[in-house]
Design a protein around this motif. Sequence first.
Motif, PDB file in Angstrom:
ATOM      1  N   VAL B 153     -46.168 -19.257  54.379  1.00 28.39           N
ATOM      2  CA  VAL B 153     -44.905 -19.075  54.213  1.00 28.39           C
ATOM      3  C   VAL B 153     -44.376 -17.814  53.621  1.00 28.39           C
ATOM      4  O   VAL B 153     -44.506 -17.535  52.414  1.00 28.39           O
ATOM      5  N   GLU B 154     -43.750 -17.145  54.504  1.00 31.55           N
ATOM      6  CA  GLU B 154     -43.582 -15.606  53.969  1.00 31.55           C
ATOM      7  C   GLU B 154     -41.913 -15.794  53.394  1.00 31.55           C
ATOM      8  O   GLU B 154     -41.292 -16.413  54.258  1.00 31.55           O
ATOM      9  N   THR B 155     -41.830 -14.607  52.627  1.00 36.95           N
ATOM     10  CA  THR B 155     -40.342 -14.525  52.330  1.00 36.95           C
ATOM     11  C   THR B 155     -40.188 -13.023  52.071  1.00 36.95           C
ATOM     12  O   THR B 155     -40.873 -12.533  51.496  1.00 36.95           O
ATOM     13  N   VAL B 156     -38.980 -12.579  52.661  1.00 40.05           N
ATOM     14  CA  VAL B 156     -38.582 -11.266  52.214  1.00 40.05           C
ATOM     15  C   VAL B 156     -37.968 -10.853  50.927  1.00 40.05           C
ATOM     16  O   VAL B 156     -37.556  -9.927  50.442  1.00 40.05           O
ATOM     17  N   GLY B 157     -37.716 -12.208  50.210  1.00 38.59           N
ATOM     18  CA  GLY B 157     -37.131 -12.118  48.856  1.00 38.59           C
ATOM     19  C   GLY B 157     -35.646 -11.701  48.820  1.00 38.59           C
ATOM     20  O   GLY B 157     -35.388 -11.004  47.854  1.00 38.59           O
ATOM     21  N   VAL B 158     -34.998 -12.308  49.664  1.00 34.75           N
ATOM     22  CA  VAL B 158     -33.553 -12.136  49.721  1.00 34.75           C
ATOM     23  C   VAL B 158     -33.103 -13.162  48.557  1.00 34.75           C
ATOM     24  O   VAL B 158     -33.241 -14.521  48.641  1.00 34.75           O
ATOM     25  N   GLY B 159     -32.016 -12.753  47.766  1.00 30.98           N
ATOM     26  CA  GLY B 159     -31.513 -13.857  46.631  1.00 30.98           C
ATOM     27  C   GLY B 159     -32.600 -14.679  46.065  1.00 30.98           C
ATOM     28  O   GLY B 159     -33.481 -14.277  45.581  1.00 30.98           O
ATOM     29  N   GLN B 160     -32.563 -15.899  46.234  1.00 30.10           N
ATOM     30  CA  GLN B 160     -33.307 -16.832  45.538  1.00 30.10           C
ATOM     31  C   GLN B 160     -34.556 -17.534  46.486  1.00 30.10           C
ATOM     32  O   GLN B 160     -35.094 -18.319  46.248  1.00 30.10           O
ATOM     33  N   SER B 161     -34.879 -16.608  47.343  1.00 30.51           N
ATOM     34  CA  SER B 161     -35.694 -17.263  48.444  1.00 30.51           C
ATOM     35  C   SER B 161     -36.872 -17.383  47.741  1.00 30.51           C
ATOM     36  O   SER B 161     -37.772 -18.260  48.545  1.00 30.51           O
ATOM     37  N   GLU B 162     -37.504 -16.504  46.991  1.00 35.73           N
ATOM     38  CA  GLU B 162     -38.722 -16.429  46.393  1.00 35.73           C
ATOM     39  C   GLU B 162     -39.061 -17.898  45.786  1.00 35.73           C
ATOM     40  O   GLU B 162     -40.026 -18.642  45.875  1.00 35.73           O
ATOM     41  N   THR B 163     -37.854 -18.484  45.023  1.00 38.14           N
ATOM     42  CA  THR B 163     -38.047 -19.519  44.403  1.00 38.14           C
ATOM     43  C   THR B 163     -37.968 -20.787  45.441  1.00 38.14           C
ATOM     44  O   THR B 163     -38.805 -21.743  45.276  1.00 38.14           O
ATOM     45  N   ALA B 164     -37.584 -20.596  46.226  1.00 40.06           N
ATOM     46  CA  ALA B 164     -37.617 -21.772  47.393  1.00 40.06           C
ATOM     47  C   ALA B 164     -38.778 -21.812  48.127  1.00 40.06           C
ATOM     48  O   ALA B 164     -39.350 -22.977  48.224  1.00 40.06           O
ATOM     49  N   VAL B 165     -39.475 -20.573  48.151  1.00 42.75           N
ATOM     50  CA  VAL B 165     -40.895 -20.764  48.825  1.00 42.75           C
ATOM     51  C   VAL B 165     -41.792 -21.296  47.877  1.00 42.75           C
ATOM     52  O   VAL B 165     -42.767 -22.020  48.038  1.00 42.75           O
TER      53      VAL B 165
END
Lengths: 328, 328
Positions: B153-165
């Motif tokens: 699961v990749e994330t671009v790191g917008v807002g809290q998206s890293e925590t979600a991932v």
Amino acid sequence: MSARSLDSKVLSTAIRAGDRATLARAITLVESTRADHRQTAHRLVQELLPSTGKAIRLGITGAPGAGKSTTIDALGSYLTGQGHKVAVLAVDPSSSRTGGSILGDKTRMARLAIDANAFIRPSPSSGTLGGVAAKTRETMLLCEAAGYDVVIVETVGVGQSETAVADMTDFFLVLMVAGTGDELQGIKKGIVELADMIAVNKADGDNIARANIAAADLRSALHILSPRSPTWTVPAITYSALTGGGIDTLWNHVTDYRNKMTASGEFAARRREQQVKWMWTMLEERLTARLRSDPAVRAKLRQAESAVAAGALSPTLAVEEIAGLLGL
Amino acid sequence: MSARSLDSKVLSTAIRAGDRATLARAITLVESTRADHRQTAHRLVQELLPSTGKAIRLGITGAPGAGKSTTIDALGSYLTGQGHKVAVLAVDPSSSRTGGSILGDKTRMARLAIDANAFIRPSPSSGTLGGVAAKTRETMLLCEAAGYDVVIVETVGVGQSETAVADMTDFFLVLMVAGTGDELQGIKKGIVELADMIAVNKADGDNIARANIAAADLRSALHILSPRSPTWTVPAITYSALTGGGIDTLWNHVTDYRNKMTASGEFAARRREQQVKWMWTMLEERLTARLRSDPAVRAKLRQAESAVAAGALSPTLAVEEIAGLLGL
């Protein structure tokens, strides 16, 4: 308390005049769980609101042995010596009133305890971290209205208490000591992100070189993290609570922070965010408490939680079922 | 979709058999906002639940320019070469379907896009981070049921998206590059706390020495933080997505982590916690949405929020007033 003492107007006038006994009584009101006390406390805080906000709010944490109490004693005495009025509060969700924590705190802060310009209040002892933090926040406002221009909020670092304290203060200070070996004690996970400054205590006697190495290590570690604010680079300094050496520098960093962040507008912005976040946190807690107060919902929640944990029930479906029970 | 295609039993059988077209269709169902689609999706996920959980779930983040796509392309191809089936998902709350992100993702992962043992699905594009993350979680479960044993699961790191991932994966990998100078790019605040490993990309050609210095700097910084688990010390390694050098070592760390954390019981415990937390997050979002759906409450919330931000209304009193409106 007498009917008269429960009149919020009488209380607020005495608090604004700096009456310590009334301040202490008002804090007891804020900490009370009795419905009528809560009502008066809400009115009182609202009435005093225009007299609040002028203090600098300093959060302090540190591992056991880092010397939190002696540091607060040394820093607080330094500040009253400079003409400040200092209030010391605490967030410790594990504290218990019967444990004699008032005596404990006052013993640990020998000089401040007998300082007429200092006011020490131990952590409220009731309930959840959210509850303890909410009461400490309101106590902070009362102290500000009473003319304390430096409010120090100490936390022992149980659970999420550091986050709670960082969320109610302007400047979050993390205390450390260099280890018995050359090695620095590890910083608890998540704390480095909250720190506005890290200060290495016990830079005295044979320990000075070790403390300096620890601070240098911390500086290179902090260097790798992006700063939270473009205006502020988190310093790592050394000091000694025992000799008082470096306490002035420590405080200079705090005022430097306030000046820079005020100039950039971030100081006021952070407070606004804290207040709105506080409102939402309390509202969510209220909703969750309401959820758990219905026996059918509580039973369903318990069952859903274990089925979800066991991987037998999809969380989405669990939420559908609970929402159905609630008529959402 | 036809009535037949919406039968959850038919769908689940085809997914368990590894049918890619059905998997893609089922994901569209999960992502749909139509009430009947949601219903079928809930049933489908619940039916497939016993076939899920066998994959290793790998979260990946990194600043723009760190080479996320080329890394996933290299790692994914390495893994399919080892006999794994690899699904690549994304959490990007800023993505938009109309921007052609499917094409974009497939172009960026040239080898994986044509690999029969890989399945690439871009981020769902609708709505809040919570909504996007919930859909990606369910998509992950569908992929596991379809036999994919590595889910990235990749994330671009917008807002809290890293925590979600990090909250939906077993292992959270942070990618970095050594800066154009000697200096390491700063790690975004809060991310170092989530990382199970930090990997410095572009350790190739003239850049090898620079990447090694960056990794050494990271190791000393990580050393100062207390580890999240007593079982796992967060490694800082180098690799090259371009040449593929170090990709095998990178993967060995992931499997080493799984073995150690499984043996200690922490692997299963973390998943249980994630599932329960997911349930609570969704429930809170549901309650908050309900709150905002009442026009009177919404107006009151807006008014309270600005009064609280301005320091004119105490948050406690604001909560009392809102709770009164809600009959809490």
